[in-house]
Design a protein around this motif. Structure first.
Motif, PDB file in Angstrom:
ATOM      1  N   PRO A 292       0.722  -1.293  -0.053  1.00 25.70           N
ATOM      2  CA  PRO A 292      -0.129  -0.157   0.185  1.00 25.70           C
ATOM      3  C   PRO A 292       0.803   1.100  -0.028  1.00 25.70           C
ATOM      4  CG  PRO A 292       0.112  -0.945   2.207  1.00 25.70           C
ATOM      5  CD  PRO A 292       0.714  -1.997   1.302  1.00 25.70           C
ATOM      6  N   SER A 293       0.183   2.214  -0.668  1.00 20.84           N
ATOM      7  CA  SER A 293       0.923   3.785  -0.896  1.00 20.84           C
ATOM      8  C   SER A 293       2.514   3.562  -1.181  1.00 20.84           C
ATOM      9  CB  SER A 293       0.731   4.203   0.602  1.00 20.84           C
ATOM     10  OG  SER A 293      -0.257   4.169   1.192  1.00 20.84           O
ATOM     11  N   GLY A 294       2.702   2.528  -1.918  1.00 17.34           N
ATOM     12  CA  GLY A 294       4.273   2.497  -2.725  1.00 17.34           C
ATOM     13  C   GLY A 294       5.235   2.252  -1.722  1.00 17.34           C
ATOM     14  N   ILE A 295       4.868   1.829  -0.471  1.00 17.41           N
ATOM     15  CA  ILE A 295       5.888   1.762   0.761  1.00 17.41           C
ATOM     16  C   ILE A 295       6.813   0.535   0.386  1.00 17.41           C
ATOM     17  CG2 ILE A 295       6.389   1.354   3.289  1.00 17.41           C
ATOM     18  CD1 ILE A 295       3.405   2.863   3.572  1.00 17.41           C
ATOM     19  N   GLY A 296       8.213   0.315   0.572  1.00 16.99           N
ATOM     20  CA  GLY A 296       8.804  -0.693   0.377  1.00 16.99           C
ATOM     21  C   GLY A 296      10.125  -0.116  -0.161  1.00 16.99           C
ATOM     22  N   LEU A 297      10.515  -0.974  -1.146  1.00 17.29           N
ATOM     23  CA  LEU A 297      11.881  -0.655  -2.087  1.00 17.29           C
ATOM     24  C   LEU A 297      11.943   0.997  -2.540  1.00 17.29           C
ATOM     25  CD1 LEU A 297      12.754  -4.211  -3.784  1.00 17.29           C
ATOM     26  CD2 LEU A 297      13.947  -3.103  -1.958  1.00 17.29           C
ATOM     27  N   PRO A 298      10.806   1.284  -3.021  1.00 14.45           N
ATOM     28  CA  PRO A 298      11.002   2.679  -3.221  1.00 14.45           C
ATOM     29  C   PRO A 298      11.280   3.631  -2.369  1.00 14.45           C
ATOM     30  CG  PRO A 298       8.991   1.568  -4.437  1.00 14.45           C
ATOM     31  CD  PRO A 298       9.560   0.694  -3.445  1.00 14.45           C
ATOM     32  N   ASN A 299      10.844   3.336  -1.107  1.00  8.59           N
ATOM     33  CA  ASN A 299      11.009   4.193   0.117  1.00  8.59           C
ATOM     34  C   ASN A 299      12.594   4.103   0.443  1.00  8.59           C
ATOM     35  OD1 ASN A 299      11.614   4.453   2.798  1.00  8.59           O
ATOM     36  ND2 ASN A 299       9.569   4.915   3.057  1.00  8.59           N
ATOM     37  N   VAL A 300      13.146   2.993   0.284  1.00  5.94           N
ATOM     38  CA  VAL A 300      14.562   2.792   0.866  1.00  5.94           C
ATOM     39  C   VAL A 300      15.460   3.471  -0.135  1.00  5.94           C
ATOM     40  CG1 VAL A 300      16.344   1.034   0.997  1.00  5.94           C
ATOM     41  CG2 VAL A 300      14.178   0.422   1.642  1.00  5.94           C
ATOM     42  N   ARG A 301      15.162   3.282  -1.586  1.00  3.60           N
ATOM     43  CA  ARG A 301      15.843   4.040  -2.548  1.00  3.60           C
ATOM     44  C   ARG A 301      15.847   5.665  -2.382  1.00  3.60           C
ATOM     45  NH1 ARG A 301      17.240   0.966  -7.302  1.00  3.60           N
ATOM     46  NH2 ARG A 301      15.941  -0.858  -7.554  1.00  3.60           N
ATOM     47  N   LYS A 302      14.717   6.195  -2.165  1.00  3.18           N
ATOM     48  CA  LYS A 302      14.547   7.546  -1.810  1.00  3.18           C
ATOM     49  C   LYS A 302      15.258   7.994  -0.724  1.00  3.18           C
ATOM     50  CE  LYS A 302      12.547  11.367  -3.484  1.00  3.18           C
ATOM     51  NZ  LYS A 302      11.149  11.424  -3.381  1.00  3.18           N
ATOM     52  N   ARG A 303      15.368   7.206   0.211  1.00  2.00           N
ATOM     53  CA  ARG A 303      16.096   7.921   1.600  1.00  2.00           C
ATOM     54  C   ARG A 303      17.615   7.691   1.334  1.00  2.00           C
ATOM     55  NH1 ARG A 303      15.005   4.979   7.023  1.00  2.00           N
ATOM     56  NH2 ARG A 303      16.158   6.886   7.794  1.00  2.00           N
ATOM     57  N   LEU A 304      17.913   6.632   0.714  1.00  2.67           N
ATOM     58  CA  LEU A 304      19.348   6.356   0.411  1.00  2.67           C
ATOM     59  C   LEU A 304      19.624   7.600  -0.321  1.00  2.67           C
ATOM     60  CD1 LEU A 304      19.520   2.718  -0.146  1.00  2.67           C
ATOM     61  CD2 LEU A 304      20.755   3.848   1.583  1.00  2.67           C
ATOM     62  N   THR A 305      18.930   7.997  -1.640  1.00  2.00           N
ATOM     63  CA  THR A 305      19.332   8.993  -2.289  1.00  2.00           C
ATOM     64  C   THR A 305      19.386  10.237  -1.474  1.00  2.00           C
ATOM     65  OG1 THR A 305      18.343   8.090  -4.350  1.00  2.00           O
ATOM     66  CG2 THR A 305      18.764  10.413  -4.270  1.00  2.00           C
ATOM     67  N   LEU A 306      18.534  10.697  -0.541  1.00  2.00           N
ATOM     68  CA  LEU A 306      18.639  11.964   0.230  1.00  2.00           C
ATOM     69  C   LEU A 306      19.732  11.896   1.133  1.00  2.00           C
ATOM     70  CD1 LEU A 306      14.890  12.265   0.644  1.00  2.00           C
ATOM     71  CD2 LEU A 306      16.226  13.572  -0.868  1.00  2.00           C
ATOM     72  N   LEU A 307      20.175  10.760   1.722  1.00  2.00           N
ATOM     73  CA  LEU A 307      20.923  10.485   2.830  1.00  2.00           C
ATOM     74  C   LEU A 307      22.527  10.262   2.626  1.00  2.00           C
ATOM     75  CD1 LEU A 307      18.899   8.507   5.378  1.00  2.00           C
ATOM     76  CD2 LEU A 307      19.337  10.967   5.750  1.00  2.00           C
ATOM     77  N   TYR A 308      22.507   9.520   1.500  1.00  2.00           N
ATOM     78  CA  TYR A 308      23.914   9.022   0.962  1.00  2.00           C
ATOM     79  C   TYR A 308      24.016   9.274  -0.469  1.00  2.00           C
ATOM     80  CZ  TYR A 308      24.086   6.923   5.445  1.00  2.00           C
ATOM     81  OH  TYR A 308      24.303   6.799   6.808  1.00  2.00           O
ATOM     82  N   PRO A 309      23.944  10.509  -1.046  1.00  2.00           N
ATOM     83  CA  PRO A 309      24.075  10.851  -2.383  1.00  2.00           C
ATOM     84  C   PRO A 309      25.412  10.497  -2.798  1.00  2.00           C
ATOM     85  CG  PRO A 309      24.007  12.830  -1.279  1.00  2.00           C
ATOM     86  CD  PRO A 309      23.750  11.680  -0.362  1.00  2.00           C
ATOM     87  N   GLY A 310      25.594   9.369  -3.837  1.00  2.00           N
ATOM     88  CA  GLY A 310      26.995   9.230  -4.459  1.00  2.00           C
ATOM     89  C   GLY A 310      27.664   8.608  -3.224  1.00  2.00           C
ATOM     90  N   GLN A 311      27.290   7.808  -2.173  1.00  2.00           N
ATOM     91  CA  GLN A 311      27.950   7.178  -1.216  1.00  2.00           C
ATOM     92  C   GLN A 311      27.351   5.870  -1.179  1.00  2.00           C
ATOM     93  OE1 GLN A 311      27.957   9.573   2.328  1.00  2.00           O
ATOM     94  NE2 GLN A 311      29.229  11.195   1.210  1.00  2.00           N
ATOM     95  N   HIS A 312      26.498   5.302  -1.974  1.00  2.00           N
ATOM     96  CA  HIS A 312      25.794   4.025  -1.718  1.00  2.00           C
ATOM     97  C   HIS A 312      25.665   3.330  -3.041  1.00  2.00           C
ATOM     98  CE1 HIS A 312      22.325   6.100  -2.919  1.00  2.00           C
ATOM     99  NE2 HIS A 312      21.769   5.014  -3.032  1.00  2.00           N
TER     100      HIS A 312
END
Length: 339
Positions: A292-312
């Motif tokens: 539901p609500s697109g929760i899951g891997l898209p959430n992980v991808r988005k958080r990683l992009t915001l928290l660790y850009p170019g570092q993951h």
């Protein structure tokens, strides 16, 4: 922002103090008997022209106020040389000299300091606008991260309460322990995970508690094979990064699992954190693959992009009957990215 403005104020005071001293030393070195009057007249003229135009640019920079700007700029040009000429008039008491000095200042001093004030205004605006933009970007990132983290709690709580409901319905002896496990997990999610980073050891404990809670659904030996390697006690990471990957492993697996079917590893090597999850895929998964609500891997991808850009890096492999995810975070000693 106020601190930056205060720094600019200090810079202005220091530069004008040095400028006045240099003018006084230059005139005194030339043997000017009235060097003090000349220094005062010259400095006051420069200050007047510089700051009247500086604040003119501040309050009349809007396109709708261009006419007012040009009128006031003409006033600065006409009145700017007055102080310089007046102090020279006091020295010589000659109107011809007053007019000559007026024209000299009008053609040399005034244009130069109008240009310098324009450059100063442009520089300050550039710096302040850059800082404002960075602050807005940071606020946007923090708001989005808060939203993404808030998605975790209801989704996780929904699944776990469903499992506990089943245990209570069956009057299983493990139900009280399950409630305590859930309380421990929620304490971490609500309080400890609010920090920008948490010790990796604490995040691993959170995963272990989650695994123990999920294990109540299975009668077999532990269905998760968890391996930990490296100096995890020296590493800090953003909280709640791994839970969705582990949840997906349970959810995408068959309803019946054998001991060790889900393989989880946390490895620290050369300041690189590698988190991997591997699980079998059956024809009848434990839960539906759609979230539901697109929760899951898209959430992980988005958080990683915001928290660790170019570092993951995040790699997902779906081969035959095995699904695996490998997440690598580089420079684990660093704090999450701050815009």
């Amino acid at each position: 922002m106020n601190r930056v403005k205060n720094i600019f104020s200090v810079v202005h005071i220091v530069l004008w103090t040095l400028f006045t001293l240099l003018v006084a030393l230059q005139l005194g070195g030339e043997g000017d008997a009235n060097w003090l009057n000349t220094t005062i007249g010259f400095t006051l003229t420069c200050l007047y022209v510089f700051y009247t135009h500086f604040f003119l640019l501040t309050y009349y920079s809007d396109k709708k106020k261009k006419t007012a700007y040009w009128r006031r700029l003409a006033g600065i040009l006409l009145t700017g040389p007055f102080l310089f000429s007046y102090f020279h008039y006091l020295k010589q008491n000659s109107w011809n000299l007053f007019i000559n000095n007026y024209m000299m200042a009008l053609l040399s001093i005034v244009p130069i300091f109008i240009l310098l004030s324009w450059l100063a205004r442009i520089t300050e605006n550039l710096v302040l606008n850059t800082i404002r933009k960075e602050q807005l970007e940071k606020q946007a990132v923090e708001s989005e991260l808060y939203y993404l983290k808030s998605q975790i709690n209801p989704h996780f709580l929904f699944n776990t309460l469903h499992n506990i409901h089943t245990l209570v319905y069956k009057q299983a002896p493990a139900a009280p322990d399950a409630v305590m496990q859930l309380a421990s997990l929620m304490r971490y999610m609500i309080y400890e995970s609010n920090a920008p980073t948490v010790p990796l050891t604490r995040e691993i404990e959170y995963l272990q508690d989650y695994i123990h809670l999920q294990q109540l659904r299975y009668k077999q030996n532990p269905v998760v094979d968890l391996k930990i390697e490296g100096a995890t006690e020296n590493c800090h990471i953003a909280p709640l990064l791994f839970i969705h990957l582990l949840e997906n492993a349970y959810k995408h697996s068959p309803a019946r699992l054998n001991p060790g079917d889900i393989k989880v590893s946390v490895v620290i090597k050369d300041v690189v954190l590698t988190f991997s999850v591997q699980n079998p895929i059956g024809k009848n998964p434990a839960h539906t693959l759609d979230e539901p609500s697109g929760i899951g891997l898209p959430n992980v991808r988005k958080r990683l992009t915001l928290l660790y850009p170019g570092q993951h890096t995040l790699e997902i492999h779906n081969v035959v009957e095995t699904f695996s995810v490998v997440l690598k975070i580089y420079s684990t000693q660093l704090q999450p990215h701050e815009r």
